[in-house]
Design an enzyme around this catalytic site. Structure first.
Site, PDB file in Angstrom:
ATOM      1  N   GLU A   2     -25.924  15.794  -1.085  1.00 35.71           N
ATOM      2  CA  GLU A   2     -27.329  15.933  -0.700  1.00 35.71           C
ATOM      3  C   GLU A   2     -28.224  14.962  -1.472  1.00 35.71           C
ATOM      4  OE1 GLU A   2     -29.498  19.531  -1.838  1.00 35.71           O
ATOM      5  OE2 GLU A   2     -27.882  19.986  -3.263  1.00 35.71           O
ATOM      6  N   GLU A  12      -8.060   1.989 -12.700  1.00 33.63           N
ATOM      7  CA  GLU A  12      -7.399   3.178 -12.155  1.00 33.63           C
ATOM      8  C   GLU A  12      -6.239   3.612 -13.030  1.00 33.63           C
ATOM      9  OE1 GLU A  12      -8.575   2.497  -7.452  1.00 33.63           O
ATOM     10  OE2 GLU A  12      -6.594   1.885  -8.168  1.00 33.63           O
ATOM     11  N   LYS A  38      -0.199   5.453  -5.882  1.00 36.24           N
ATOM     12  CA  LYS A  38      -1.168   5.473  -6.982  1.00 36.24           C
ATOM     13  C   LYS A  38      -2.164   6.612  -6.807  1.00 36.24           C
ATOM     14  CE  LYS A  38      -4.139   2.263  -6.969  1.00 36.24           C
ATOM     15  NZ  LYS A  38      -4.703   0.896  -6.959  1.00 36.24           N
ATOM     16  N   HIS A  58     -27.070  21.856   1.021  1.00 39.48           N
ATOM     17  CA  HIS A  58     -27.266  22.387  -0.332  1.00 39.48           C
ATOM     18  C   HIS A  58     -26.400  23.621  -0.567  1.00 39.48           C
ATOM     19  CE1 HIS A  58     -29.460  23.211  -4.020  1.00 39.48           C
ATOM     20  NE2 HIS A  58     -29.548  24.480  -3.623  1.00 39.48           N
ATOM     21  N   TYR A 113      -9.903  -3.102 -10.150  1.00 41.00           N
ATOM     22  CA  TYR A 113      -9.688  -1.703  -9.789  1.00 41.00           C
ATOM     23  C   TYR A 113      -8.330  -1.193 -10.240  1.00 41.00           C
ATOM     24  CZ  TYR A 113      -6.970  -3.273  -5.704  1.00 41.00           C
ATOM     25  OH  TYR A 113      -6.026  -3.845  -4.883  1.00 41.00           O
ATOM     26  N   CYS A 120       0.819  -1.207   0.000  1.00 37.88           N
ATOM     27  CA  CYS A 120       0.000   0.000   0.000  1.00 37.88           C
ATOM     28  C   CYS A 120       0.857   1.263   0.000  1.00 37.88           C
ATOM     29  CB  CYS A 120      -0.940   0.002   1.203  1.00 37.88           C
ATOM     30  SG  CYS A 120      -1.964   1.484   1.303  1.00 37.88           S
ATOM     31  N   CYS A 155      -1.605   1.676  -3.088  1.00 36.48           N
ATOM     32  CA  CYS A 155      -2.666   2.671  -3.037  1.00 36.48           C
ATOM     33  C   CYS A 155      -2.182   4.086  -2.748  1.00 36.48           C
ATOM     34  CB  CYS A 155      -3.731   2.255  -2.018  1.00 36.48           C
ATOM     35  SG  CYS A 155      -3.097   1.510  -0.512  1.00 36.48           S
TER      36      CYS A 155
END
Length: 449
Positions: free
Chosen positions: A443, A183, A52, A438, A179, A44, A49
């Site tokens: 939302e 990616e 990356k 908002h 993934y 990782c 990750c």
């Protein structure tokens, strides 16, 4: 632990899970050593990750700089310099390696920078030949990229090498549909490469909701990424001009400057010697463990990707914490693998937690599905047609939310808080009763119909 052993705990592998387990065990008073033949931090931090995600941040600027003009910014013609980003990312990896190393040392954990081979239930042999013993052995060696077997596969790279490229290729073929493949497809595409994603089936990101997957394919295609489905490698040939010709089933040959394999990962148990301790592996080489992370040998445990349960860094960390608390802290802990959130940092990113619509229908029978399909405000003003899609799956009778799936800007950042609500078994009514923030994309979670 009896003093006849050199250590109370010997952890093999200094990735995220191994570091957490070792640090916590030491905090509980154990004498701990970590054996790591590479750098502290694991996949990782060093080659996965974290670096990356930094590349993904860099790639996003390609669109952000174009969009900025629509927001009134006088952005001159821009160009991308790969060595700058590459070297800055690698420098940050160095920083993290040092930070992880310091953390272990601060807790009194000894770091052994050697490869080890398990020789028995309580012993390992270092590459230097020295024998080391421990009351408990923790296997946290992670996994490695799998390279498919076919003529010319030596001409391709994996994600490990992608962080060290001399230059960005003009044309790249990425094999895979998970993934990592999606990616890096987004990364290379934003950096200006012509990207082709090749897959053995006609489905990407197996395990994610079908509508979300289809939306990513449509958006990626619109961005210029080509997909070649139902394609198997026949051969990769290196040409005189240093390019490569890829031959595959059901499609014409393709000439590219780089071939990258993102075709899965396998546990790093080969030649580790676990059989000497009576540790059983499954057909894929993963260590078989029970809920307490104990292997078929009472003194050997395993956590993280080497167990091939859920290959996610936060899972490895949780397993490491649970192991240390159980074995050395007197606090028996079992990791809960239900409703684990996950993300794909594609362009745009995907985030999900809970069951897909298909899984929910198969499990629960009847479900209620709510969606919000919208164009984010930023995309509207920027003149982009790219739409976000949020999807909520609920149990029909109770309204309990059993799955939430999103594709759109910042989807992983938004989903983390929503995952807490789903873990808490909240209902659609609970979401509807919450006042919307908002104007935000988030939302839409409390406005779905």
């Amino acid at each position: 632990m009896p003093d006849q052993y050199d250590y109370d705990l010997l952890t093999i592998g200094a990735g995220s899970g191994g570091v957490r387990a070792s640090r916590v065990a030491a905090a509980h008073g154990a004498r701990v050593a970590v054996a790591e033949e590479h750098r502290v931090g694991g996949t990782c931090v060093i080659r996965g990750c974290v670096p990356k995600k930094l590349l993904i941040y860099g790639a996003h600027f390609a669109e952000d700089l174009k969009d900025a003009r629509r927001f009134g910014w006088n952005v001159p013609e821009t160009s991308f310099h790969w060595p700058t980003l590459r070297d800055n990312v690698l420098a940050d990896v160095d920083r993290l390696n040092a930070a992880y190393t310091t953390t272990l040392k601060n807790y009194g954990v000894e770091i052994i920078h050697e490869r080890v081979t398990v020789t028995g239930p309580h012993s390992v042999r270092l590459a230097s030949g020295r024998e080391v013993t421990a009351g408990t052995i923790l296997v946290a060696v992670g996994a490695h990229p799998v390279v498919p077997d076919f003529p010319g596969n030596e001409h391709g790279i994996t994600s490990n090498e992608a962080f060290h490229l001399e230059a960005i290729p003009k044309r790249v073929l990425i094999a895979g549909a998970g993934y990592i493949a999606n990616e890096f497809a987004g990364i290379f595409n934003e950096f200006g490469s012509k990207v082709t994603l090749m897959n053995r089936s006609d489905v990407i990101l197996r395990g994610y909701d079908a509508q979300i997957r289809d939306r990513l394919v449509n958006i990626s295609t619109g961005k210029g990424i080509d997909f070649r489905f139902n394609a198997h490698f026949e051969a990769v040939e290196k040409n005189e001009d240093e390019t490569f010709t890829v031959r595959m089933t059901n499609h014409d040959p393709l000439t590219v400057d780089l071939v990258m394999f993102a075709t899965g990962r396998a546990p790093n148990t080969r030649e580790l010697g676990l059989e000497a301790a009576g540790v059983e592996l499954d057909a894929n080489g993963a260590v078989k463990v029970g809920p307490d992370n104990r292997s078929t040998c009472g003194s050997v445990y395993a956590i993280g990707d080497v167990t091939n349960r859920i290959q996610l860094t936060p899972i490895a960390i949780r397993e490491g914490q649970a192991f240390a608390d159980t074995v050395f802290g007197g606090k028996p802990t079992v990791v809960d693998y239900h409703d684990v959130p996950s993300a794909v940092f594609s362009h745009p990113p995907i985030a999900a937690v809970g069951m897909t619509e298909g899984e929910a229908r198969n499990t629960l029978g009847t479900v209620k599905v709510y969606t919000s399909d919208f164009r984010p405000m930023k995309n509207v003003l920027a003149g982009r047609d790219e739409r976000a899609l949020y999807k909520m799956i609920c149990e029909s009778e109770t309204g309990r939310i059993v799955g939430l799936h999103m594709i759109g800007p910042d989807a992983p950042e938004i989903l983390q808080a929503a995952a807490v609500a789903i873990k808490a078994r909240l209902t659609k009514d609970d979401f509807d009763a919450t006042v919307a923030l908002h104007p935000t994309m988030a939302e839409e979670l409390v406005l779905m119909r």
